[in-house]
Design a protein around this motif. Structure first.
Motif, short mmCIF file in Angstrom:
data_model
loop_
_atom_site.label_atom_id
_atom_site.label_comp_id
_atom_site.label_asym_id
_atom_site.label_seq_id
_atom_site.Cartn_x
_atom_site.Cartn_y
_atom_site.Cartn_z
N LEU A 1 0.81 -1.21 0.00
CA LEU A 1 0.00 0.00 0.00
C LEU A 1 0.85 1.26 0.00
CD1 LEU A 1 -2.72 -1.04 2.61
CD2 LEU A 1 -2.85 -1.19 0.11
N SER A 2 2.00 1.21 0.68
CA SER A 2 2.85 2.40 0.77
C SER A 2 4.23 1.98 1.25
CB SER A 2 2.26 3.43 1.75
OG SER A 2 2.20 2.88 3.06
N SER A 3 5.15 2.92 1.24
CA SER A 3 6.48 2.71 1.81
C SER A 3 6.77 3.87 2.76
CB SER A 3 7.55 2.66 0.72
OG SER A 3 7.37 1.52 -0.10
N THR A 4 7.41 3.56 3.87
CA THR A 4 7.71 4.58 4.87
C THR A 4 9.13 4.36 5.40
OG1 THR A 4 6.63 3.18 6.53
CG2 THR A 4 5.34 4.99 5.62
N TYR B 1 -5.76 -0.89 -10.81
CA TYR B 1 -6.06 0.47 -10.36
C TYR B 1 -4.84 1.38 -10.48
CZ TYR B 1 -7.52 4.32 -7.37
OH TYR B 1 -7.81 5.57 -6.89
N ARG B 2 -3.65 0.83 -10.23
CA ARG B 2 -2.43 1.65 -10.30
C ARG B 2 -2.13 2.12 -11.72
NH1 ARG B 2 -0.27 -2.45 -6.46
NH2 ARG B 2 -0.30 -1.49 -4.38
N THR C 1 -4.32 3.55 -13.57
CA THR C 1 -5.32 4.56 -13.91
C THR C 1 -4.87 5.97 -13.51
OG1 THR C 1 -6.48 4.44 -11.77
CG2 THR C 1 -7.12 2.84 -13.48
N PRO C 2 -5.40 6.99 -14.17
CA PRO C 2 -5.12 8.37 -13.76
C PRO C 2 -5.63 8.66 -12.34
CG PRO C 2 -6.10 8.31 -15.96
CD PRO C 2 -6.22 6.92 -15.40
N GLU C 3 -6.68 7.94 -11.92
CA GLU C 3 -7.23 8.16 -10.58
C GLU C 3 -6.19 7.83 -9.50
OE1 GLU C 3 -10.52 7.82 -13.39
OE2 GLU C 3 -8.79 6.53 -12.99
N TYR C 4 -5.39 6.81 -9.74
CA TYR C 4 -4.36 6.44 -8.76
C TYR C 4 -3.30 7.53 -8.66
CZ TYR C 4 -0.42 3.95 -6.62
OH TYR C 4 0.63 3.59 -5.81
N GLN C 5 -2.87 8.05 -9.79
CA GLN C 5 -1.87 9.13 -9.78
C GLN C 5 -2.43 10.36 -9.08
OE1 GLN C 5 1.24 8.58 -10.62
NE2 GLN C 5 0.64 6.49 -11.18
N VAL D 1 2.16 11.64 -1.61
CA VAL D 1 2.87 10.40 -1.30
C VAL D 1 3.42 9.81 -2.59
CG1 VAL D 1 2.57 8.03 -0.47
CG2 VAL D 1 1.46 9.92 0.73
N ASP D 2 4.63 9.23 -2.52
CA ASP D 2 5.21 8.55 -3.68
C ASP D 2 4.68 7.13 -3.76
OD1 ASP D 2 6.79 10.75 -4.33
OD2 ASP D 2 8.40 10.10 -2.99
N ALA D 3 4.70 6.55 -4.95
CA ALA D 3 4.30 5.16 -5.13
C ALA D 3 5.27 4.25 -4.38
CB ALA D 3 4.27 4.80 -6.60
N PRO D 4 4.78 3.15 -3.79
CA PRO D 4 5.68 2.26 -3.02
C PRO D 4 6.66 1.52 -3.93
CG PRO D 4 3.49 1.29 -3.22
CD PRO D 4 3.39 2.69 -3.77
#
Length: 251
Positions: free
Chosen positions: A105-108, A233-234, A236-240, A248-251
């Motif tokens: 979902l994300s990177s931290t 989903y990733r 799609t423009p909606e994800y960006q 947030v940056d992409a993981p």
């Protein structure tokens, strides 16, 4: 009689289909903007919107439940939930949870944090054993596992939440705290509390945060279904737009 039997079986099939269409997801009770939080009594944040968008593509309806973090993980381990958000991958958790790369979902970033006035005196050069051996017990939020054995295994002072962690740090209960720096910046960025502390460089580790699925609940099919939906989903423009909105940056 035959017709009544068929109607009954059809009703049973519809009921089962409806039950299968629900994805029960647990998350921790604390808010960690911009990833997971409550706004006006509703679940919000990047992880929430990402899971719900993918679930909709997969034909699933998400049922959210907020719990103390240890209990949330226990629910997943026992199969009382299909999945949990914001789960870092560790060998211990891999025994009872399913981690698929496409369900990230994300990177931290995990960092050591000190009071700003001590940043010149306390330095971290990347050598974990030496650093941990040179300081008093660090502070961490109760129940958190970071997926770094040297950090997870060291004895720590336990804080109830980020506010409590900062209080203990500023009162001098410890010289160093260990926390998810990305979470902290999202929660406290621009506030006096953020200006009073400094994250040490380099980061301890960059962590991937997963939508993890229960092995006991035999959720392998659900995990793959959600992974495929997230991949779609990733693209799609909606994800960006979602990443841009939450900064947030992409993981």
């Amino acid at each position: 009689m035959f017709r009544a039997l068929m109607v009954g079986l059809l009703g049973l099939w519809v009921g089962c289909a409806q039950a299968e269409a629900v994805l029960k997801v647990v998350r921790g009770e604390l808010d960690f903007p911009p990833f997971e939080m409550q706004q006006e009594g509703r679940e919000a944040g990047l992880h929430i919107e990402l899971v719900e968008a993918a679930a909709a593509r997969a034909g699933l309806k998400v049922q959210w439940q907020r719990l103390p973090w240890k209990r949330a993980l226990r629910e997943l381990e026992l199969g009382q939930a299909d999945a949990a958000t914001y789960v870092s991958r560790t060998p211990e958790r891999e025994a009872w949870a399913i981690f698929l790369d496409d369900n990230r979902l994300s990177s931290t970033e995990l960092r050591f944090v000190v009071r700003r006035e001590q940043a010149e005196r306390i330095r971290f050069d990347g050598d974990l054993p030496r650093f941990l051996g040179s300081i008093r017990k660090p502070i961490a939020i109760r129940g958190f596992q970071f997926g770094v054995p040297a950090v997870d295994q060291v004895k720590k002072l336990e804080a109830r939440n980020l506010d409590d962690l900062l209080r203990l740090l500023h009162e001098g209960a410890a010289d160093v705290a260990v926390l998810n720096w990305t979470d902290f910046q999202g929660s406290y960025g621009g506030r006096p509390e953020a200006q009073a502390v400094q994250g040490l460089s380099p980061p301890i580790q960059r962590m991937h945060n997963y939508l993890a699925f229960s092995k006991v609940r035999a959720a392998t099919g659900l995990a793959q279904r959600m992974a495929e939906a997230l991949v779609a989903y990733r693209r799609t423009p909606e994800y960006q737009a979602l990443l841009k909105r939450y900064r947030v940056d992409a993981p």
